[in-house]
Write a protein that holds these residues in place. Structure first.
Motif, PDB file in Angstrom:
ATOM      1  N   VAL A  96     -17.968 -19.666 -66.762  1.00 39.12           N
ATOM      2  CA  VAL A  96     -16.806 -19.642 -67.645  1.00 39.12           C
ATOM      3  C   VAL A  96     -16.362 -18.221 -67.953  1.00 39.12           C
ATOM      4  O   VAL A  96     -15.166 -17.907 -68.000  1.00 39.12           O
ATOM      5  N   ALA A  97     -17.330 -17.327 -68.182  1.00 39.66           N
ATOM      6  CA  ALA A  97     -17.023 -15.940 -68.541  1.00 39.66           C
ATOM      7  C   ALA A  97     -18.132 -15.048 -68.018  1.00 39.66           C
ATOM      8  O   ALA A  97     -19.266 -15.486 -67.828  1.00 39.66           O
ATOM      9  N   ASP A 120     -13.583 -20.786 -73.075  1.00 39.21           N
ATOM     10  CA  ASP A 120     -12.989 -20.101 -71.925  1.00 39.21           C
ATOM     11  C   ASP A 120     -12.376 -18.752 -72.287  1.00 39.21           C
ATOM     12  O   ASP A 120     -12.070 -17.955 -71.396  1.00 39.21           O
ATOM     13  N   ARG A 158     -20.998 -23.180 -67.828  1.00 42.64           N
ATOM     14  CA  ARG A 158     -20.876 -24.563 -68.263  1.00 42.64           C
ATOM     15  C   ARG A 158     -21.853 -25.408 -67.457  1.00 42.64           C
ATOM     16  O   ARG A 158     -21.962 -25.257 -66.226  1.00 42.64           O
ATOM     17  N   TYR A 210     -23.543 -25.556 -72.619  1.00 43.68           N
ATOM     18  CA  TYR A 210     -23.321 -24.230 -72.054  1.00 43.68           C
ATOM     19  C   TYR A 210     -24.629 -23.433 -72.061  1.00 43.68           C
ATOM     20  O   TYR A 210     -25.436 -23.536 -72.997  1.00 43.68           O
ATOM     21  N   HIS A 269     -20.113 -24.170 -63.539  1.00 49.11           N
ATOM     22  CA  HIS A 269     -18.950 -23.270 -63.607  1.00 49.11           C
ATOM     23  C   HIS A 269     -19.314 -22.027 -64.418  1.00 49.11           C
ATOM     24  O   HIS A 269     -19.912 -22.129 -65.489  1.00 49.11           O
ATOM     25  N   TRP A 320     -11.956 -13.701 -75.226  1.00 47.52           N
ATOM     26  CA  TRP A 320     -12.927 -13.259 -76.220  1.00 47.52           C
ATOM     27  C   TRP A 320     -12.572 -11.861 -76.732  1.00 47.52           C
ATOM     28  O   TRP A 320     -12.212 -10.984 -75.962  1.00 47.52           O
ATOM     29  N   SER A 341     -11.285 -20.615 -77.596  1.00 45.39           N
ATOM     30  CA  SER A 341     -12.006 -21.614 -76.810  1.00 45.39           C
ATOM     31  C   SER A 341     -13.152 -20.918 -76.103  1.00 45.39           C
ATOM     32  O   SER A 341     -13.193 -19.681 -76.018  1.00 45.39           O
TER      33      SER A 341
END
Length: 424
Positions: free
Chosen positions: A176-177, A220, A164, A154, A174, A223, A218
């Motif tokens: 992710v956040a 993903d 990612r 990451y 990708h 958070w 995770s």
């Protein structure tokens, strides 16, 4: 005195006797050896000259390996450019070592996440240019990396974006956040028992601040903001987070926080490190107190013992100095640091003559007033010496991108005692 301990907030010395110069970096463990990568700073300006690599069997004694990525002839890491926050991971699918960094111009107006690759961990890395996401270069700055247990890599970016990486780590595939931590920089991540923790500092340039963290079940998410890492006002024990290293000790995992104490403009000589074992309990991570020295084998605090010599020197007069004789092969200096403190020149002379055997600039500045170790010398041949500490009249002062002034308001140097360990 320093044989088996990590000593925080003082310069460390490598096998050549030079300061360990690897800031904003990371550690990769391989075949029982630790490899430290970092920014190889200068003592005059903030330009990229290379990323360094040091190796160690114990996290205490460091061997200089090489500049693993030097300044390039042109491009993102060419002359007059900035290279920061270097991170390295070994890609499981290719076996290659992938390096990532923030590249920029001197005005921080041309940010890119750069990438380099090497077949060997300490071999020279070949710069590949910008890391891409969806065919476009990632135009971001403060960054970190994280490698999960399954080998997934990451990229962590300021303000709380997480990308990612592809299976070969050569692109980001990708997002992710996004926007998890507005205003956050110097991201670092760790995982313990299936829970993930994401660390950030606030944006105060090279000044220290109260770093904070988020957690999630995770990568993903979701958070959750959890609060400060260290006691409020401690300014994360006068450091800025850069990486978390996981150590296996007696069947348990110790997560080691790695932080920088920056010292502009004399980063090469005077910037130091704060490495501490993280406490993780009841889904919370903390650095409850500062450990001046501790064992990376037991994660327990150690005591720096030796004969003590009282000094009681404090001056802001440029050129003023104190000189103390000592007998042995090492010496430590205790003193005070605050907003009115600056740089001292520390010199060690052979007592039999005027031969200087060691010299270094030492930073006494701290936004949060503190007292403790300011300097521990490298090992010297057992002999008679004179230690001289001189007020240079200079102090760490800098401005951020918006022109706000940071740093000291004076250049005083205050020293109260020396500790001379028993010779070994």
């Amino acid at each position: 005195m320093t044989d088996n301990s990590i000593i925080n907030g003082v310069p460390w010395f490598d096998d050549r006797g030079a300061p360990v110069n690897a800031h904003g970096g990371c550690i990769v463990e391989e075949a029982g050896r630790y490899y430290l990568f970092g920014e190889y700073k200068t003592d005059d300006e903030n330009t990229f000259i290379g990323f360094s690599c040091y190796s160690s069997p114990d996290l205490v004694h460091w061997t200089f390996e090489r500049i693993v990525l030097p300044r390039q002839d042109d491009g993102l890491l060419g002359p007059g450019r900035i290279g920061e926050r270097v991170k390295v991971m070994r890609c499981p699918s290719t076996g290659k070592y992938m390096m990532y960094m923030h590249c920029d111009d001197l005005g921080y107006a041309d940010p890119h996440i750069g990438m380099a690759v090497s077949d060997g961990i300490a071999g020279e890395y070949q710069f590949q240019g910008a890391l891409h996401y969806r065919g476009e270069p990632i135009r971001r700055w403060d960054m970190g990396t994280f490698q999960d247990r399954d080998g997934t890599g990451y990229l962590l970016v300021h303000d709380g974006d997480i990308y990612r990486l592809s299976a070969d780590y050569a692109t980001a595939d990708h997002l992710v956040a996004s926007g998890l931590a507005p205003g956050g920089e110097s991201p670092a991540m760790l995982e313990k028992e299936g829970r993930y923790y994401l660390l950030f500092s606030n944006k105060t340039s090279w000044e220290r601040n109260d770093n904070y963290y988020l957690s999630a079940p995770s990568v993903d998410g979701p958070w959750t903001h959890r609060g400060l890492i260290a006691p409020e006002g401690a300014l994360t024990h006068n450091s800025q987070c850069t990486f978390v290293l996981s150590l296996r000790r007696d069947g348990e995992t110790v997560h080691m926080y790695m932080g920088d104490r920056w010292s502009f403009p004399h980063q090469a000589s005077a910037a130091t490190y704060v490495w501490l074992p993280l406490h993780i309990e009841s889904d919370a991570i903390t650095l409850p107190r500062f450990l001046p020295s501790w064992s990376p084998e037991s994660a327990a605090e150690t005591d720096l013992q030796g004969a003590e010599l009282e000094i009681g020197f404090s001056s802001r007069e440029r050129g003023a100095f104190v000189e103390v004789p000592f007998s042995g092969n090492q010496v430590a200096v205790h003193g005070s640091a605050d907003q009115s403190s600056g740089y001292a020149l520390v010199e060690i002379f052979d007592a039999a003559g005027d031969d200087r055997v060691h010299e270094l600039l030492v930073d006494f500045y701290s936004l949060q007033a503190e007292h403790g170790l300011r300097y521990v010398s490298p090992r010297l041949p057992t002999s008679e010496y004179r230690l001289r500490i001189t007020v240079t009249g200079e102090a760490p002062v800098w401005k951020d991108k918006a022109g706000n002034r940071f740093g000291a308001v004076d250049h005083r140097v205050t020293v109260d005692r020396l500790v001379v360990p028993q010779s070994r």
